[in-house]
Design a protein around this motif. Structure first.
Motif, PDB file in Angstrom:
ATOM      1  N   ALA A 184       0.789  -1.119  -0.012  1.00 33.22           N
ATOM      2  CA  ALA A 184       0.002  -0.078   0.144  1.00 33.22           C
ATOM      3  C   ALA A 184       0.779   1.142  -0.075  1.00 33.22           C
ATOM      4  N   LYS A 185       1.839   1.183   0.727  1.00 33.86           N
ATOM      5  CA  LYS A 185       2.940   2.180   0.971  1.00 33.86           C
ATOM      6  C   LYS A 185       3.729   2.655  -0.484  1.00 33.86           C
ATOM      7  N   LYS A 186       3.839   1.574  -1.179  1.00 37.01           N
ATOM      8  CA  LYS A 186       4.677   1.565  -2.401  1.00 37.01           C
ATOM      9  C   LYS A 186       3.583   2.256  -3.532  1.00 37.01           C
ATOM     10  N   LEU A 187       2.609   1.513  -3.770  1.00 38.34           N
ATOM     11  CA  LEU A 187       1.533   2.320  -4.598  1.00 38.34           C
ATOM     12  C   LEU A 187       1.132   3.791  -4.414  1.00 38.34           C
TER      13      LEU A 187
ATOM     14  N   GLU B  54      -1.563   8.693   5.192  1.00 35.70           N
ATOM     15  CA  GLU B  54      -0.546   9.138   4.385  1.00 35.70           C
ATOM     16  C   GLU B  54      -0.945   9.825   3.178  1.00 35.70           C
ATOM     17  N   PRO B  55      -0.440  10.527   2.454  1.00 32.45           N
ATOM     18  CA  PRO B  55      -0.518  11.146   1.101  1.00 32.45           C
ATOM     19  C   PRO B  55      -0.920   9.772   0.307  1.00 32.45           C
ATOM     20  N   ASN B  56      -2.277   9.791  -0.349  1.00 34.07           N
ATOM     21  CA  ASN B  56      -2.741   8.914  -1.239  1.00 34.07           C
ATOM     22  C   ASN B  56      -3.145   7.511  -0.485  1.00 34.07           C
ATOM     23  N   LEU B  57      -2.928   7.538   0.890  1.00 34.76           N
ATOM     24  CA  LEU B  57      -3.073   6.229   1.563  1.00 34.76           C
ATOM     25  C   LEU B  57      -4.330   6.413   2.506  1.00 34.76           C
ATOM     26  N   THR B  58      -5.410   5.506   2.442  1.00 24.62           N
ATOM     27  CA  THR B  58      -6.468   5.477   3.417  1.00 24.62           C
ATOM     28  C   THR B  58      -6.641   4.166   3.925  1.00 24.62           C
ATOM     29  N   VAL B  59      -6.842   4.185   5.129  1.00 30.01           N
ATOM     30  CA  VAL B  59      -6.922   2.709   5.786  1.00 30.01           C
ATOM     31  C   VAL B  59      -8.198   2.531   6.351  1.00 30.01           C
ATOM     32  N   LEU B  60      -8.683   1.101   6.485  1.00 29.19           N
ATOM     33  CA  LEU B  60      -9.823   0.819   7.124  1.00 29.19           C
ATOM     34  C   LEU B  60     -10.081  -0.364   7.841  1.00 29.19           C
ATOM     35  N   GLN B  61     -10.781  -0.676   8.662  1.00 28.56           N
ATOM     36  CA  GLN B  61     -10.899  -1.948   9.351  1.00 28.56           C
ATOM     37  C   GLN B  61     -12.220  -2.633   8.843  1.00 28.56           C
ATOM     38  N   LEU B  62     -12.254  -3.767   8.395  1.00 27.62           N
ATOM     39  CA  LEU B  62     -13.761  -4.514   8.164  1.00 27.62           C
ATOM     40  C   LEU B  62     -14.215  -5.027   9.239  1.00 27.62           C
TER      41      LEU B  62
END
Length: 366
Positions: free
Chosen positions: A23-26, A60-68
């Motif tokens: 995710a960080k790379k992309l 982070e810029p361009n990175l969103t995180v979520l728990q399902l």
């Protein structure tokens, strides 16, 4: 539509770490990334170094995180069911049941997670969705759900419509449905309705996405231990049974001697990573996830030779059971049962032979 990445492997080999690094790379490449985890405990947030919840949050810029979280997803979907019920039924009878009181039954979490991924995919808000799931048979059953539901609907629809019961009740369908439903015009065919067709189209689209390596792709994660390698290879073969492309192997804490175990997959050797370490060496060692992997397809059809070729690495002929019932061909391997969707040119032909060659089952039709 998004590119969806998921990771398969034995527990403890670093699947979540690889998902975060991917995710960080992309995100660093300018892709709008949604990182989804089915781990509702604190471990994932500690690895990420940021709090994670059931609401999308930018870390982070361009990175969103979520728990399902299954309970939250169940409540959201139940509220949607009640809205549809109020729209179409004259007297909604689920209005007295509240999503907050529903229990998550076995298997529900799988369907809820897949539906959440589908909704975020169709939102158009993300270029890439990175999925951190169980990484085992539970994950494979989730990705195989669209194909399984497609088969169940097609098969039971045929049986139901051919039954005497269906023929007997068909004349009464119109007045009964007219009394129950509002704002809906039903024909005499209960199954052939816009609402049903919408659901089947959704299943068909999901099946097509899973079967396309440009849309959904899995990566094996392993260490150099014999158990981790054997588990990754087993999941590799089982993934083919749901039509899921495996694009490569990511190997932690190992050397190039592991290579032949995953041939012909491209393999990436990853550096050691520990809590608090820099992510950059690990990010740099990952493959280019945006390039469609050049790997054997789970299934190929040769109409000239009248053959179907199934790529089933890690299995041998003794571990595979093949049956045919009319136009349906069923392949059982890796605790997965796949009903092959054959082209119409092969649907009425009988199996004349099958052989296992170069990790592939080749089925001949006459």
């Amino acid at each position: 539509m998004s590119l969806i990445l998921t990771f398969l492997g034995k527990g403890g080999v670093g699947r979540s770490v690889c998902a975060i690094a991917a995710a960080k790379k992309l995100a660093a490449q300018g892709q709008r990334v949604l990182l989804l985890t089915q781990d509702v405990g604190p471990a994932f947030g500690l690895l990420l170094g940021s709090a994670v919840s059931a609401e999308p949050s930018a870390v982070e810029p361009n990175l969103t995180v979520l728990q399902l979280k299954s309970t939250a997803l169940l409540q959201q979907n139940w509220d949607m069911v009640k809205q549809l019920e109020a729209q179409y039924l004259r007297d909604p009878f689920f209005k007295a049941v509240y999503g907050q009181e529903l229990s998550v039954l076995p298997g529900m979490d799988t369907a809820l997670a897949l539906n959440a991924i589908r909704e975020y995919d169709s939102s158009g808000a993300y270029d890439v969705i990175v999925h951190d799931g169980p990484g085992d048979q539970a994950s494979l059953r989730m990705w195989g759900l669209p194909e399984g539901m497609d088969w169940y609907f097609r098969r039971f629809k045929q049986v139901f419509q051919a039954s005497q019961f269906y023929k007997a009740v068909t004349p009464f369908i119109q007045p009964v449905t007219a009394a129950v439903f509002s704002n809906v015009s039903f024909s005499s065919d209960l199954i052939d309705q816009p609402q049903v067709n919408q659901a089947t189209n959704m299943i068909t689209e999901g099946k097509a996405a899973v079967n396309s390596p440009a849309r959904v792709c899995a990566y094996l994660v392993s260490t150099g231990s014999a158990g981790a390698i054997a588990t990754a290879r087993y999941l590799w073969g089982a993934a083919q049974q749901v039509g899921l492309t495996v694009g490569g192997a990511l190997v932690n804490r190992a050397d190039a001697a592991v290579g032949p175990s995953f041939s012909p997959l491209p393999m990436s050797l990853l550096p050691d990573w520990a809590d608090g370490s820099s992510w950059q060496p690990l990010v740099d060692a990952l493959p280019d996830f945006q390039t469609v992997p050049d790997v054997p397809a789970p299934m190929t059809v040769d109409l000239n030779a009248l053959t179907v070729k199934l790529f089933l690495p890690s299995f041998d002929k003794k571990q595979i059971e093949l049956t045919q019932y009319g136009p349906e061909v069923t392949v059982e391997a890796g605790d997965q049962r796949r009903n092959l969707s054959l082209p119409k040119e092969l649907q009425r032909r009988s199996i004349t032979g099958a052989k296992f060659q170069d990790d592939s089952l080749i089925i001949s039709f006459g």
